[in-house]
Design an enzyme around this catalytic site. Structure first.
Site, mmCIF file in Angstrom:
data_model
loop_
_atom_site.group_PDB
_atom_site.id
_atom_site.type_symbol
_atom_site.label_atom_id
_atom_site.label_comp_id
_atom_site.label_asym_id
_atom_site.label_seq_id
_atom_site.Cartn_x
_atom_site.Cartn_y
_atom_site.Cartn_z
ATOM 1 N N PRO A 292 0.868 -1.161 -0.126
ATOM 2 C CA PRO A 292 0.095 -0.020 0.084
ATOM 3 C C PRO A 292 0.816 1.269 0.157
ATOM 4 O O PRO A 292 0.240 2.358 -0.121
ATOM 5 C CB PRO A 292 -0.818 0.016 1.241
ATOM 6 C CG PRO A 292 -0.211 -0.972 2.053
ATOM 7 C CD PRO A 292 0.633 -2.003 1.208
ATOM 8 N N LYS A 296 -1.794 2.671 -4.723
ATOM 9 C CA LYS A 296 -2.427 2.180 -5.872
ATOM 10 C C LYS A 296 -3.313 1.085 -6.025
ATOM 11 O O LYS A 296 -4.092 1.151 -7.121
ATOM 12 C CB LYS A 296 -0.987 1.611 -6.472
ATOM 13 C CG LYS A 296 -0.108 2.638 -7.127
ATOM 14 C CD LYS A 296 -0.554 3.515 -8.160
ATOM 15 C CE LYS A 296 -0.055 5.087 -8.178
ATOM 16 N NZ LYS A 296 -0.690 6.155 -7.727
HETATM 17 P P1 RFL Z 1 -11.716 -6.407 -3.057
HETATM 18 O O1 RFL Z 1 -11.869 -5.276 -2.283
HETATM 19 O O2 RFL Z 1 -10.939 -7.461 -2.199
HETATM 20 O O3 RFL Z 1 -13.132 -7.364 -3.350
HETATM 21 C C1 RFL Z 1 -13.219 -8.587 -3.576
HETATM 22 C C2 RFL Z 1 -14.710 -9.018 -3.202
HETATM 23 O O4 RFL Z 1 -14.874 -10.406 -3.904
HETATM 24 C C3 RFL Z 1 -15.435 -10.802 -2.398
HETATM 25 N N1 RFL Z 1 -15.325 -12.550 -2.707
HETATM 26 C C4 RFL Z 1 -16.166 -13.322 -3.287
HETATM 27 N N2 RFL Z 1 -17.481 -12.888 -3.639
HETATM 28 C C5 RFL Z 1 -17.952 -14.101 -4.206
HETATM 29 N N3 RFL Z 1 -17.383 -15.464 -4.217
HETATM 30 C C6 RFL Z 1 -16.197 -15.877 -3.729
HETATM 31 N N4 RFL Z 1 -15.786 -16.895 -4.147
HETATM 32 C C7 RFL Z 1 -15.541 -14.673 -3.203
HETATM 33 N N5 RFL Z 1 -14.166 -14.450 -2.735
HETATM 34 C C8 RFL Z 1 -14.112 -13.104 -2.458
HETATM 35 C C9 RFL Z 1 -14.892 -10.301 -1.316
HETATM 36 O O5 RFL Z 1 -15.768 -10.633 -0.019
HETATM 37 C C10 RFL Z 1 -14.832 -9.009 -1.650
HETATM 38 O O6 RFL Z 1 -16.037 -8.274 -1.272
HETATM 39 O O7 RFL Z 1 -11.028 -6.371 -4.475
HETATM 40 P P2 RFL Z 1 -11.315 -5.168 -5.684
HETATM 41 O O8 RFL Z 1 -12.707 -4.933 -5.805
HETATM 42 O O9 RFL Z 1 -10.464 -5.589 -6.789
HETATM 43 O O10 RFL Z 1 -10.606 -3.852 -4.943
HETATM 44 C C11 RFL Z 1 -9.250 -3.898 -4.653
HETATM 45 C C12 RFL Z 1 -8.876 -2.932 -3.476
HETATM 46 O O11 RFL Z 1 -9.920 -3.570 -2.168
HETATM 47 C C13 RFL Z 1 -7.344 -2.927 -2.967
HETATM 48 O O12 RFL Z 1 -6.745 -2.947 -3.921
HETATM 49 C C14 RFL Z 1 -7.431 -1.759 -1.898
HETATM 50 O O13 RFL Z 1 -7.791 -1.570 -0.746
HETATM 51 C C15 RFL Z 1 -5.592 -1.620 -1.739
HETATM 52 N N6 RFL Z 1 -5.260 -0.548 -0.800
HETATM 53 C C16 RFL Z 1 -5.328 0.764 -1.348
HETATM 54 N N7 RFL Z 1 -5.318 1.194 -2.737
HETATM 55 C C17 RFL Z 1 -5.498 2.391 -3.213
HETATM 56 O O14 RFL Z 1 -5.794 2.579 -4.183
HETATM 57 N N8 RFL Z 1 -5.082 3.374 -2.312
HETATM 58 C C18 RFL Z 1 -4.882 3.177 -0.921
HETATM 59 O O15 RFL Z 1 -4.742 4.102 -0.217
HETATM 60 C C19 RFL Z 1 -4.771 1.875 -0.634
HETATM 61 N N9 RFL Z 1 -4.364 1.752 0.672
HETATM 62 C C20 RFL Z 1 -5.121 -0.912 0.404
HETATM 63 C C21 RFL Z 1 -4.525 0.389 1.364
HETATM 64 C C22 RFL Z 1 -5.340 -2.186 1.162
HETATM 65 C C23 RFL Z 1 -5.065 -2.108 2.478
HETATM 66 N N10 RFL Z 1 -5.344 -3.537 2.791
HETATM 67 C C24 RFL Z 1 -6.144 -3.830 4.209
HETATM 68 C C25 RFL Z 1 -5.168 -4.670 2.049
HETATM 69 C C26 RFL Z 1 -4.394 0.255 2.668
HETATM 70 C C27 RFL Z 1 -4.633 -1.155 3.200
HETATM 71 C C28 RFL Z 1 -4.299 -1.193 4.600
HETATM 72 C C1 PHB Z 2 -4.746 5.481 3.592
HETATM 73 O O1 PHB Z 2 -5.319 4.613 3.972
HETATM 74 O O2 PHB Z 2 -5.188 6.695 3.614
HETATM 75 C C2 PHB Z 2 -3.661 5.350 2.669
HETATM 76 C C3 PHB Z 2 -2.917 4.002 2.516
HETATM 77 C C4 PHB Z 2 -1.858 4.029 1.851
HETATM 78 C C5 PHB Z 2 -1.249 5.274 1.503
HETATM 79 C C6 PHB Z 2 -1.905 6.297 1.158
HETATM 80 C C7 PHB Z 2 -3.166 6.579 2.026
HETATM 81 O O3 PHB Z 2 -0.174 5.030 0.618
#
Ligand code: RFL
Ligand code: PHB
Length: 391
Positions: A292, A296
């Site tokens: 993260p 992206k």
């Molecule tokens: P998701 O959000 O994981 O959604 C997938 C969905 O599919 C469901 N699922 C199923 N449904 C039906 N049948 C099955 N067999 C299934 N298996 C799973 C799940 O329950 C879920 O609802 O993927 P998607 O839609 O591709 O979205 C991607 C984003 O969630 C992810 O890339 C971001 O969260 C990453 N990320 C960040 N991205 C940014 O662009 N900017 C950020 O600031 C940023 N910060 C972060 C992040 C991810 C973090 N974590 C916790 C991984 C910060 C963190 C801490």
């Molecule tokens: C956020 O959760 O706000 C977040 C996470 C990762 C980043 C920037 C923002 O690099």
């Protein structure tokens, strides 16, 4: 049941795909294993590139985003106890917006539900079980159980939007996997406290990386580099604040508030090639994961969906498959640049155990270069605000 596009997963990818298809008059159904409440309260990303905001705006789902999102024009890099601002907007003419992923998810679910049922099915089914895909190179079907009943969706195309642990990627044979697992994770908290600064602070410290971001003017989101198998019970609130104070070095500006959410996020870079098998298309985290540090993940997911939705529109409107045939190639060019940037930011800002003093000095020299050379800053800035879309 019969639909045109069967979508697996109600994260940002699956919901946006369903919404863009709806706008183009294409029928879809989204199947999600979790409850609506669960997906709407899952705390994850927070930073949207300008292109992601424009995509959501053009799709008519950004009213609340424009009211509540916080527009940022720069970020700060801190190292050796001193902050250096990267003026993103001066360097690129673009902004980034802070708006929680779960808010994007809520807005998209509300839009899908407001559009109502088409044909004979609801737009989204939550709490489904045992989802499986069949005959993806012929006549695709999705089987699952919902409210105790075995069900089948017959469709033309399947959108594999089910995240990193989903079932769609394993349904594709002979994938090439490119992967790096980092020897650390992030401990993330949400706290009822004023953000330490108006802009994000990325801090490199000898004890490990820290990031100060926010969700609103009264809610801070703070992260600390920790061990991949970190035991949260060893992190009482007082220890978290002490560590944040030390690593961020912001003195009294860091206000301590009530911590109301804590979690550990492992760090991984992952790409599978290709992203398509027959009529099954992978998008978002189902196909690629980034650490993260570059913010992206959700933005790359939105970019994939733009290409997939356009490709499907062309296919249904004119029977043309050219864009769908180039889907993986078009997406992967941008994904690999997002991978490179996320890996680079991660490498520059984290403490790697076993680093020798030479590597430590190279890391600081890189930060020094990036915060003083306009050319280097511009490179960081144009990647951070988001590279142009390919389509
Ligand atoms: P998701 O959000 O994981 O959604 C997938 C969905 O599919 C469901 N699922 C199923 N449904 C039906 N049948 C099955 N067999 C299934 N298996 C799973 C799940 O329950 C879920 O609802 O993927 P998607 O839609 O591709 O979205 C991607 C984003 O969630 C992810 O890339 C971001 O969260 C990453 N990320 C960040 N991205 C940014 O662009 N900017 C950020 O600031 C940023 N910060 C972060 C992040 C991810 C973090 N974590 C916790 C991984 C910060 C963190 C801490
Ligand atoms: C956020 O959760 O706000 C977040 C996470 C990762 C980043 C920037 C923002 O690099």
């Amino acid at each position: 049941m019969r639909t045109q596009v069967g979508i697996i997963g109600a994260g940002p990818s699956g919901l946006l795909l369903s919404h863009l298809l709806h706008l183009a008059g294409i029928d879809s159904i989204v199947l999600e294993t979790r409850s609506r409440d669960y997906v709407e309260s899952r705390v994850r990303a927070g930073l949207l590139e300008q292109g992601s905001v424009e995509t959501l705006t053009e799709a008519g789902v950004a009213d609340r985003l424009h009211r509540e999102g916080l527009v940022h024009h720069g970020i700060e890099l801190r190292f050796d106890g001193v902050g250096h601002r990267i003026p993103l907007t001066d360097l690129t003419g673009k902004v980034v917006t802070i708006y929680g992923q779960q808010e994007v998810v809520k807005d998209l679910i509300a839009a899908r539900i407001a559009a109502g049922a088409r044909r004979d099915h609801a737009p989204i089914l939550f709490d489904v079980e045992d989802v499986a895909v069949h005959d993806v190179t012929g006549s695709p079907r999705i089987t699952f159980r919902h409210e105790g009943r075995e069900q089948v969706v017959e469709c033309d195309v399947i959108g594999g939007c089910d995240g990193f642990h989903g079932i769609c990627r394993p349904a594709i044979p002979d994938l090439a996997i490119y992967e790096r697992v980092y020897p650390f994770a992030w401990l993330g908290i949400l706290s009822h406290s004023r953000p330490v600064s108006e802009e994000l602070i990325y801090a490199r410290h000898a004890d490990g990386f820290a990031l100060a971001t926010m969700r609103s003017n009264t809610v801070s989101r703070l992260y600390l580099q920790c061990a991949p198998d970190e035991d949260l019970s060893l992190w009482p609130d007082a220890r978290i604040w002490e560590e944040l104070h030390r690593r961020l070095g912001c003195g009294d500006e860091l206000e301590e508030g009530k911590i109301f959410q804590k979690g550990v996020t492992p760090m991984r870079s992952f790409v599978c090639e290709t992203m398509r098998h027959g009529r099954l298309f992978l998008a978002g985290d189902a196909a690629h994961i980034v650490p993260p540090t570059g913010a992206k993940g959700m933005n790359l997911a939105i970019a994939d969906i733009r290409v997939l939705a356009r490709g499907l529109e062309r296919f249904y409107a004119r029977g043309e498959t050219d864009l769908l045939d180039r889907y993986a190639e078009i997406c992967l060019r941008r994904i690999w640049k997002g991978q490179r940037f996320s890996w680079w930011m991660t490498s520059m800002l984290h403490r790697f155990d076993g680093d020798d003093p030479f590597e430590h000095r190279v890391q600081v020299a890189e930060l020094d270069y990036v915060s003083t050379s306009r050319a280097a800053m511009t490179t960081l800035a144009e990647n951070y605000v988001g590279l142009p879309f390919e389509v």
